[in-house]
Scaffold this active site. Structure first.
Site, PDB file in Angstrom:
ATOM      1  N   GLU A 455      33.887  34.064  71.691  1.00  0.00           N
ATOM      2  CA  GLU A 455      32.809  34.509  72.599  1.00  0.00           C
ATOM      3  C   GLU A 455      32.723  36.047  72.638  1.00  0.00           C
ATOM      4  OE1 GLU A 455      30.723  32.070  73.709  1.00  0.00           O
ATOM      5  OE2 GLU A 455      29.539  33.858  74.134  1.00  0.00           O
TER       6      GLU A 455
HETATM    7  C1  LIG Z   1      39.342  28.094  68.156  1.00  0.00           C
HETATM    8  C2  LIG Z   1      38.033  28.751  67.862  1.00  0.00           C
HETATM    9  C3  LIG Z   1      36.876  28.238  68.400  1.00  0.00           C
HETATM   10  C4  LIG Z   1      35.646  28.831  68.108  1.00  0.00           C
HETATM   11  N1  LIG Z   1      34.479  28.249  68.560  1.00  0.00           N
HETATM   12  C5  LIG Z   1      33.289  28.696  68.083  1.00  0.00           C
HETATM   13  C6  LIG Z   1      32.086  27.978  68.332  1.00  0.00           C
HETATM   14  O1  LIG Z   1      32.072  26.967  69.028  1.00  0.00           O
HETATM   15  N2  LIG Z   1      30.929  28.436  67.782  1.00  0.00           N
HETATM   16  C7  LIG Z   1      30.900  29.544  67.005  1.00  0.00           C
HETATM   17  O2  LIG Z   1      29.834  29.903  66.527  1.00  0.00           O
HETATM   18  N3  LIG Z   1      32.031  30.261  66.750  1.00  0.00           N
HETATM   19  C8  LIG Z   1      33.221  29.860  67.259  1.00  0.00           C
HETATM   20  N4  LIG Z   1      34.377  30.550  66.979  1.00  0.00           N
HETATM   21  C9  LIG Z   1      34.303  31.765  66.198  1.00  0.00           C
HETATM   22  C10 LIG Z   1      34.606  33.020  67.014  1.00  0.00           C
HETATM   23  O3  LIG Z   1      33.533  33.273  67.894  1.00  0.00           O
HETATM   24  C11 LIG Z   1      34.880  34.171  66.025  1.00  0.00           C
HETATM   25  O4  LIG Z   1      36.158  33.920  65.472  1.00  0.00           O
HETATM   26  C12 LIG Z   1      34.828  35.517  66.695  1.00  0.00           C
HETATM   27  O5  LIG Z   1      33.506  35.840  67.036  1.00  0.00           O
HETATM   28  C13 LIG Z   1      35.374  36.631  65.794  1.00  0.00           C
HETATM   29  O6  LIG Z   1      34.827  36.588  64.511  1.00  0.00           O
HETATM   30  P1  LIG Z   1      35.803  36.602  63.243  1.00  0.00           P
HETATM   31  O7  LIG Z   1      36.821  35.558  63.447  1.00  0.00           O
HETATM   32  O8  LIG Z   1      34.985  36.553  62.037  1.00  0.00           O
HETATM   33  O9  LIG Z   1      36.540  38.011  63.326  1.00  0.00           O
HETATM   34  P2  LIG Z   1      35.969  39.383  62.751  1.00  0.00           P
HETATM   35  O10 LIG Z   1      34.567  39.569  63.196  1.00  0.00           O
HETATM   36  O11 LIG Z   1      36.269  39.460  61.309  1.00  0.00           O
HETATM   37  O12 LIG Z   1      36.863  40.444  63.532  1.00  0.00           O
HETATM   38  C14 LIG Z   1      38.184  40.845  63.082  1.00  0.00           C
HETATM   39  C15 LIG Z   1      38.603  42.062  63.923  1.00  0.00           C
HETATM   40  O13 LIG Z   1      37.690  43.145  63.680  1.00  0.00           O
HETATM   41  C16 LIG Z   1      37.124  43.603  64.908  1.00  0.00           C
HETATM   42  N5  LIG Z   1      35.728  43.983  64.670  1.00  0.00           N
HETATM   43  C17 LIG Z   1      34.767  43.264  64.034  1.00  0.00           C
HETATM   44  N6  LIG Z   1      33.622  43.945  64.014  1.00  0.00           N
HETATM   45  C18 LIG Z   1      33.838  45.116  64.658  1.00  0.00           C
HETATM   46  C19 LIG Z   1      33.040  46.248  64.985  1.00  0.00           C
HETATM   47  N7  LIG Z   1      31.746  46.291  64.672  1.00  0.00           N
HETATM   48  N8  LIG Z   1      33.628  47.274  65.656  1.00  0.00           N
HETATM   49  C20 LIG Z   1      34.917  47.226  66.018  1.00  0.00           C
HETATM   50  N9  LIG Z   1      35.721  46.185  65.748  1.00  0.00           N
HETATM   51  C21 LIG Z   1      35.192  45.138  65.074  1.00  0.00           C
HETATM   52  C22 LIG Z   1      37.232  42.423  65.870  1.00  0.00           C
HETATM   53  O14 LIG Z   1      37.254  42.856  67.227  1.00  0.00           O
HETATM   54  C23 LIG Z   1      38.554  41.795  65.430  1.00  0.00           C
HETATM   55  O15 LIG Z   1      39.634  42.461  66.046  1.00  0.00           O
HETATM   56  C24 LIG Z   1      35.606  29.987  67.293  1.00  0.00           C
HETATM   57  C25 LIG Z   1      36.799  30.515  66.776  1.00  0.00           C
HETATM   58  C26 LIG Z   1      37.992  29.902  67.027  1.00  0.00           C
HETATM   59  C27 LIG Z   1      39.243  30.442  66.374  1.00  0.00           C
END
Ligand SMILES: Cc1cc2nc3c(=O)[nH]c(=O)nc-3n(C[C@H](O)[C@H](O)[C@H](O)COP(=O)(O)OP(=O)(O)OC[C@H]3O[C@@H](n4cnc5c(N)ncnc54)[C@H](O)[C@@H]3O)c2cc1C
Length: 616
Positions: A455
């Site tokens: 989220e």
């Molecule tokens: C158990 C679980 C349930 C989930 N449920 C849902 C769901 O129901 N529906 C859905 O759509 N998604 C869902 N998600 C996905 C979740 O919302 C994402 O994992 C989350 O938004 C982070 O994206 P990412 O994992 O790609 O991390 P990334 O975006 O790759 O981030 C990696 C790191 O980089 C940082 N970062 C990224 N971009 C920036 C920036 N511009 N500036 C500074 N820092 C940055 C982040 O803060 C983080 O520390 C779920 C994930 C999990 C693990």
């Protein structure tokens, strides 16, 4: 999980889940104004006694039906069957969910025109606290459904509301939010899932979504997927995203479920926590295209998502509170049973309860005061969500919306950070036994770990606060907010010596945050990178101040209740509120000043170091 062990120490008794009704009741009586909400036309039936009665009933339900499944959910998890692409939830989940639907709990905070109970979001929030404290994984199914209801209520057309919304409000059908793809996590604008319009006005959806919570399961007859996708001519980034309803099963004209849509859960993730909540890889359109129905207009999908974003972020912040509460209950029970060492002043020759050691008391009081602060933030924010939607005056709606906008990053990020801290402290209170899975305590910590990530990661929340929220009304919104905090000083002064320590620390924190906010905003004008470099420590200090402000209000209310003879609360609860408020403001709030240098340091140092060559 309590019980005899064949060798070594006996398993510690895990506390029975105790719905934190007395704490919730204090907040509803003293920190928010339920009678004022009940004066608003849609909530005329939501007087305080009715609300407390509903919560009592709800607490009985979750304690009896949902809480007992928390452990089995962790041990067995949800299981994917690759032969059929179905997901089996842990034993008991399906039956408990059926009873949840039968009782109609999911619909309580939604309008009567969709067969909901018409209660304020504040009451829905209290119910969410009860269920997610009982069993976070289980609560995820209704939680995601509520987010989807919110979106459809605001942006769906009449037919979509008729076909989907009512079944979602009753809980007969659950829903999902499909944003994430392998290349599109925090960067939602990178979504690639395709949507191609057909002659009949529907769209064919094709692509892969990952990490979809409750994307497939056996608890409801149908699953309504809300899917972000891109039409062929859509502009790049977030401006080209549309939102579609993609049901798992179509409906026949007679209202029965028809054929299956072209959507399948191809696998589920093996996770660190919330193991009973299936996290699914969803494939759309493997056999030609999943049929989707456009919500609203093309390319407006992100705008629609934003409608529900505040509520969804508040709900995740609430998960931090809930796990902290559950972990505290266990830690307190253990500390009242476990004997080690001799506490100062204890008679010689006998081991003391660990709760009598100053360091253990510090841990427990830290946990409890953080929990009270999180609860205050979340409930005040939920009340503001109701007022922002229903206040009779435009200015009242706007003031409350501003409060929501500023506090949501705090409610989401700080509460989930503190959820991890408090569940970790619970392990510390247990000592070595806290590291042993059978004690049940590691589950809270493992479950909590995801909450700072989904989220919108907490890093993204900090950027939202610094990059967007401080700029609201050209900086006038944050000034107004800080002005409100400063205004409490007069009341604290009137309260006299008893609250003098709170007053001193709140004033000091306020000055530091006000000065640092100005410096950060100026730095941001010169180089946004400097402001972003300070975003996370700024969020932390802003959160501590917000928590300190509400804890000071808590102290004032508790003192007034004591002076007046308790005002309907249990005397021990009221005294406890004074104690946690004082501890928070006098011992935790001063951390604000230590954060200032990190907020204003800028980005140079972060980028000067070549991280690839530092050690290793
Ligand atoms: C158990 C679980 C349930 C989930 N449920 C849902 C769901 O129901 N529906 C859905 O759509 N998604 C869902 N998600 C996905 C979740 O919302 C994402 O994992 C989350 O938004 C982070 O994206 P990412 O994992 O790609 O991390 P990334 O975006 O790759 O981030 C990696 C790191 O980089 C940082 N970062 C990224 N971009 C920036 C920036 N511009 N500036 C500074 N820092 C940055 C982040 O803060 C983080 O520390 C779920 C994930 C999990 C693990």
């Amino acid at each position: 999980m309590a019980g005899a062990r064949t060798a070594g120490l006996p398993w510690p008794a895990m506390a029975e889940y105790r719905p934190p009704l007395r704490d919730i009741s204090f907040v509803l009586r003293h920190l928010v104004d339920v009678p004022a909400l009940a004066e608003l036309e849609p909530f005329a039936h939501a007087d305080l006694e009715t609300v407390l009665g509903i919560l009592d009933e709800n607490a009985r339900f979750v304690a009896g039906e949902v809480a007992p499944l928390n452990r089995v959910g962790d041990l067995e998890g949800s299981v994917h069957d690759p032969a059929t692409n179905t997901v089996r939830t842990p034993p008991g989940f399906k039956e408990a969910y059926a009873r949840y639907v039968e009782a109609g709990w999911g619909g309580v905070p939604f309008p009567p025109e969709y067969d909901g109970g018409g209660f304020p979001w504040l009451i829905g929030t209290a119910m969410q606290e009860l269920i997610s404290t009982a069993n976070l994984s289980f609560s995820m199914a209704p939680l995601l459904t509520q987010g989807a209801i919110d979106l459809l209520m605001h942006h769906g057309n009449e037919e979509q509301k008729e076909v989907f919304l009512k079944k979602m409000v009753t809980g007969e059908w659950t829903a999902t939010m499909n944003l994430t793809e392998p290349q599109a996590g925090s960067d939602v604008g990178a979504v690639r899932t395709k949507a191609v319009k057909q002659d009949d006005g529907t769209y064919l959806i094709s692509g892969t979504k990952i990490f979809i919570t409750f994307g497939e399961h056996d608890m409801s007859d149908n699953i309504v997927h809300l899917v972000l996708a891109r039409t062929p001519e859509a502009p790049p980034g977030t401006k080209g995203i549309s939102c579609f309803i993609v049901p798992k099963f179509f409906m026949n004209d007679d209202g029965t479920l028809g054929e299956r849509n072209d959507v399948a859960c191809v696998s589920i993730e093996h996770k660190m926590g919330i193991k009973a909540s299936p996290t699914c890889v969803m494939s759309y359109g493997e056999s030609g295209g999943a049929v989707g129905y456009l919500i609203g207009e093309e390319n407006q999908g992100m705008r629609y998502m934003f409608t529900m974003m505040n509520n969804a972020r508040l709900s995740v912040g609430l998960q931090g509170l809930s796990l902290a509460e559950r972990a505290y209950q266990d830690a307190l029970a253990y500390a009242q049973e476990r004997r080690q060492g001799r506490a100062p002043g204890a008679p010689p020759g006998e081991q003391s309860l660990i709760i009598d050691h100053p360091d253990v008391r510090r841990m427990l009081l830290t946990m409890k005061s953080l929990i009270d602060a999180m609860r205050a933030i979340i409930y005040v924010c939920a009340e503001a969500i109701d007022l922002a939607a229903h206040h009779p005056d435009e200015s009242g709606r706007q003031t409350n919306q501003e409060l929501v906008d500023l506090v949501i990053p705090v409610a989401k990020a700080w509460s989930t950070d503190m959820g991890i801290e408090v569940t970790s402290l619970a392990i510390q209170v247990y000592g070595g036994m806290g590291y042993i899975e059978e004690s049940g305590v590691p589950q809270h910590y493992r479950d909590a770990r995801i909450t700072t990530i989904y989220e919108g990661t907490n890093g993204i929340q900090a950027m939202d606060l610094v990059g967007r929220k401080l700029a609201l009304r050209g900086g006038a919104a944050i000034e107004h907010y800080l002005g409100n905090i400063a205004a409490l000083d007069a009341e604290l002064e009137k309260a006299g010596d008893e609250l003098a320590g709170i007053r001193t620390q709140l004033a000091a924190a306020h000055t530091t945050v006000a000065d640092t906010t100005r410096a950060l905003m100026e730095a941001g004008l010169n180089d946004p990178r400097d402001a972003l470099a300070g975003a996370s420590p700024y969020l932390r200090m802003f959160s501590l101040l917000t928590a300190g402000w509400l804890m000071a209000r808590q102290a004032l209310q508790a003192k007034a209740a004591i002076d007046e003879g308790d005002g309907g609360d249990d005397a021990d609860v009221v005294r406890g509120k004074l104690a946690t408020a004082r501890f928070f403001c006098e011992q935790l709030l001063p951390a604000v000043s230590g954060l200032a240098p990190a907020v204003t340091a800028g980005a140079d140092e972060l980028f000067a170091a070549d991280l690839a060559t530092l050690g290793g």
